[in-house]
Design a protein around this motif. Structure first.
Motif, PDB file in Angstrom:
ATOM      1  N   ALA A 274       1.029   0.612  -2.358  1.00 30.46           N
ATOM      2  CA  ALA A 274       1.070  -0.609  -3.156  1.00 30.46           C
ATOM      3  C   ALA A 274      -0.339  -1.094  -3.466  1.00 30.46           C
ATOM      4  N   PRO A 275      -0.504  -1.857  -4.550  1.00 30.11           N
ATOM      5  CA  PRO A 275      -1.829  -2.402  -4.887  1.00 30.11           C
ATOM      6  C   PRO A 275      -2.373  -3.276  -3.756  1.00 30.11           C
ATOM      7  N   GLY A 276      -3.557  -2.934  -3.268  1.00 28.69           N
ATOM      8  CA  GLY A 276      -4.177  -3.698  -2.198  1.00 28.69           C
ATOM      9  C   GLY A 276      -3.556  -3.497  -0.835  1.00 28.69           C
ATOM     10  N   GLN A 277      -2.469  -2.730  -0.758  1.00 26.81           N
ATOM     11  CA  GLN A 277      -1.781  -2.450   0.510  1.00 26.81           C
ATOM     12  C   GLN A 277      -1.410  -0.969   0.542  1.00 26.81           C
ATOM     13  N   PRO A 278      -2.395  -0.091   0.653  1.00 24.19           N
ATOM     14  CA  PRO A 278      -2.121   1.344   0.516  1.00 24.19           C
ATOM     15  C   PRO A 278      -1.151   1.900   1.558  1.00 24.19           C
ATOM     16  N   GLU A 279      -0.990   1.214   2.699  1.00 22.06           N
ATOM     17  CA  GLU A 279      -0.060   1.711   3.712  1.00 22.06           C
ATOM     18  C   GLU A 279       1.396   1.341   3.399  1.00 22.06           C
TER      19      GLU A 279
ATOM     20  N   ALA B 156       4.462   1.691   1.189  1.00 21.77           N
ATOM     21  CA  ALA B 156       4.876   2.741   0.254  1.00 21.77           C
ATOM     22  C   ALA B 156       5.714   2.164  -0.883  1.00 21.77           C
ATOM     23  N   LEU B 157       5.208   2.341  -2.101  1.00 26.18           N
ATOM     24  CA  LEU B 157       6.037   2.091  -3.282  1.00 26.18           C
ATOM     25  C   LEU B 157       6.992   3.252  -3.507  1.00 26.18           C
ATOM     26  N   GLY B 158       6.597   4.412  -3.018  1.00 33.83           N
ATOM     27  CA  GLY B 158       7.385   5.622  -3.195  1.00 33.83           C
ATOM     28  C   GLY B 158       6.546   6.816  -2.803  1.00 33.83           C
ATOM     29  N   ALA B 159       6.911   7.956  -3.337  1.00 31.70           N
ATOM     30  CA  ALA B 159       6.191   9.188  -3.016  1.00 31.70           C
ATOM     31  C   ALA B 159       6.315  10.152  -4.176  1.00 31.70           C
ATOM     32  N   ILE B 160       5.347  11.064  -4.264  1.00 29.45           N
ATOM     33  CA  ILE B 160       5.436  12.151  -5.232  1.00 29.45           C
ATOM     34  C   ILE B 160       5.534  13.453  -4.462  1.00 29.45           C
ATOM     35  N   VAL B 161       6.429  14.310  -4.898  1.00 28.68           N
ATOM     36  CA  VAL B 161       6.718  15.575  -4.222  1.00 28.68           C
ATOM     37  C   VAL B 161       6.438  16.702  -5.207  1.00 28.68           C
ATOM     38  N   GLU B 162       5.673  17.709  -4.756  1.00 28.58           N
ATOM     39  CA  GLU B 162       5.329  18.813  -5.656  1.00 28.58           C
ATOM     40  C   GLU B 162       6.578  19.539  -6.118  1.00 28.58           C
ATOM     41  N   GLY B 163       6.459  20.213  -7.248  1.00 25.60           N
ATOM     42  CA  GLY B 163       7.561  20.993  -7.784  1.00 25.60           C
ATOM     43  C   GLY B 163       7.329  21.237  -9.260  1.00 25.60           C
TER      44      GLY B 163
END
Length: 218
Positions: free
Chosen positions: A59-64, A66-73
Motif C-alpha cells: 500500500a502507499p506509504g505502508q509497503p508491508e 498488502a494490496l495484493g500480489a503479482i504472480v509470474e505466468g
C-alpha cells in the motif's frame, strides 16, 4: 510434530503425495524455503520442478500492508485484496505501476536462480504447490488463484505445517491441501524445525540445477 530440516519435511509430504505420480504432475516451489521441501517430492513423483514467483504489492506509504500480489505466468496474474484497495482509496495507476515494478523483480529473481530457463507451464496439468510452512496464507492464496486463472487442471497445496484456521481457510482455493501438521497453537513456522536456517541464493540455484541434472541422467 517437529521436523529435522526441510528435506525431512519434504520426504514426509512425498509419501502422502505418491498417489499423484501417475497423473504426471508438476511441482512448483515457493522460494526460497519451499525449494528444499519440493526437491524430494519431485524426485519421488518423477515430476519436473520449477519455482512459482510471487511478489506483494504494498500500500502507499505502508509497503508491508498488502494490496495484493503479482504472480509470474503467461500472462502474469495480479490478485488484489479488493477490500483493502477500496478502504484506502488506492488509485488504479498506483497499482499498475507497483505491479510493473514487482514483475521486473520477479524477472530478476528468475534470471538469478534459473538462468533464463523457461518456466514450466501449468495449463491442463496437475500442479503441486509447495512451501516450507504457511503462516498467514496470503502469498499461497494469491498463488493458488493465479494457477486457477492459468488453467491448471488440478491444484494441490503441500506444506509441512500451517495453523489449523489458515489451513481451513485455504482449502476452498485448491482441489486438495496436504499438511503434515495443523496446530491450533502456532507461533511461527521456524518453531516446527530443528534446522530452519535461511536459504541463500546459491543454495536455491544448486538445488534446482542438481534436480535438473538428476532428471537428465535418468
Amino acid at each position: 510434530m517437529k521436523f529435522r530440516d526441510r528435506a525431512e519435511a519434504g520426504r514426509g509430504l512425498a509419501e502422502r503425495l505418491l498417489y499423484l505420480k501417475d497423473s504426471r504432475p508438476v511441482v512448483l516451489a515457493l522460494p526460497r524455503g519451499g525449494v528444499p521441501v519440493a526437491v524430494p517430492i519431485a524426485e519421488a513423483l518423477d515430476a519436473p520442478l520449477d519455482l512459482l514467483l510471487v511478489r506483494k504489492i504494498g500500500a502507499p506509504g505502508q509497503p508491508e500492508l498488502a494490496l495484493g500480489a503479482i504472480v509470474e505466468g503467461e500472462p502474469p496474474q495480479t490478485v488484489m485484496n479488493d477490500d483493502v484497495v477500496e478502504m484506502l482509496g488506492v488509485p488504479p495507476n498506483f497499482i499498475t505501476e507497483q505491479a510493473a515494478d514487482q514483475l521486473a523483480e520477479i524477472e530478476r529473481m528468475r534470471r538469478r536462480w534459473l538462468h533464463r530457463h523457461a518456466p514450466v507451464v501449468p495449463y491442463s496439468r496437475t500442479v503441486i504447490l509447495v512451501d516450507d510452512g504457511i503462516a498467514t496464507g496470503a502469498t499461497v492464496r494469491a498463488a493458488l488463484l493465479a494457477l486457477e486463472r492459468a488453467g491448471a487442471a488440478r491444484r494441490i497445496l503441500a506444506a509441512p505445517v500451517a495453523p489449523r484456521e489458515v489451513a481451513e481457510a485455504l482449502r476452498p482455493f485448491c482441489d486438495e491441501a496436504v499438511f503434515l501438521a495443523e496446530p491450533t497453537l502456532f507461533g511461527s513456522v521456524g518453531a516446527f524445525y530443528d534446522d530452519f536456517r535461511q536459504i541463500e541464493d546459491a543454495e536455491v540455484t544448486a538445488l534446482l540445477e542438481g534436480e535438473a541434472k538428476w532428471r537428465r541422467a535418468d
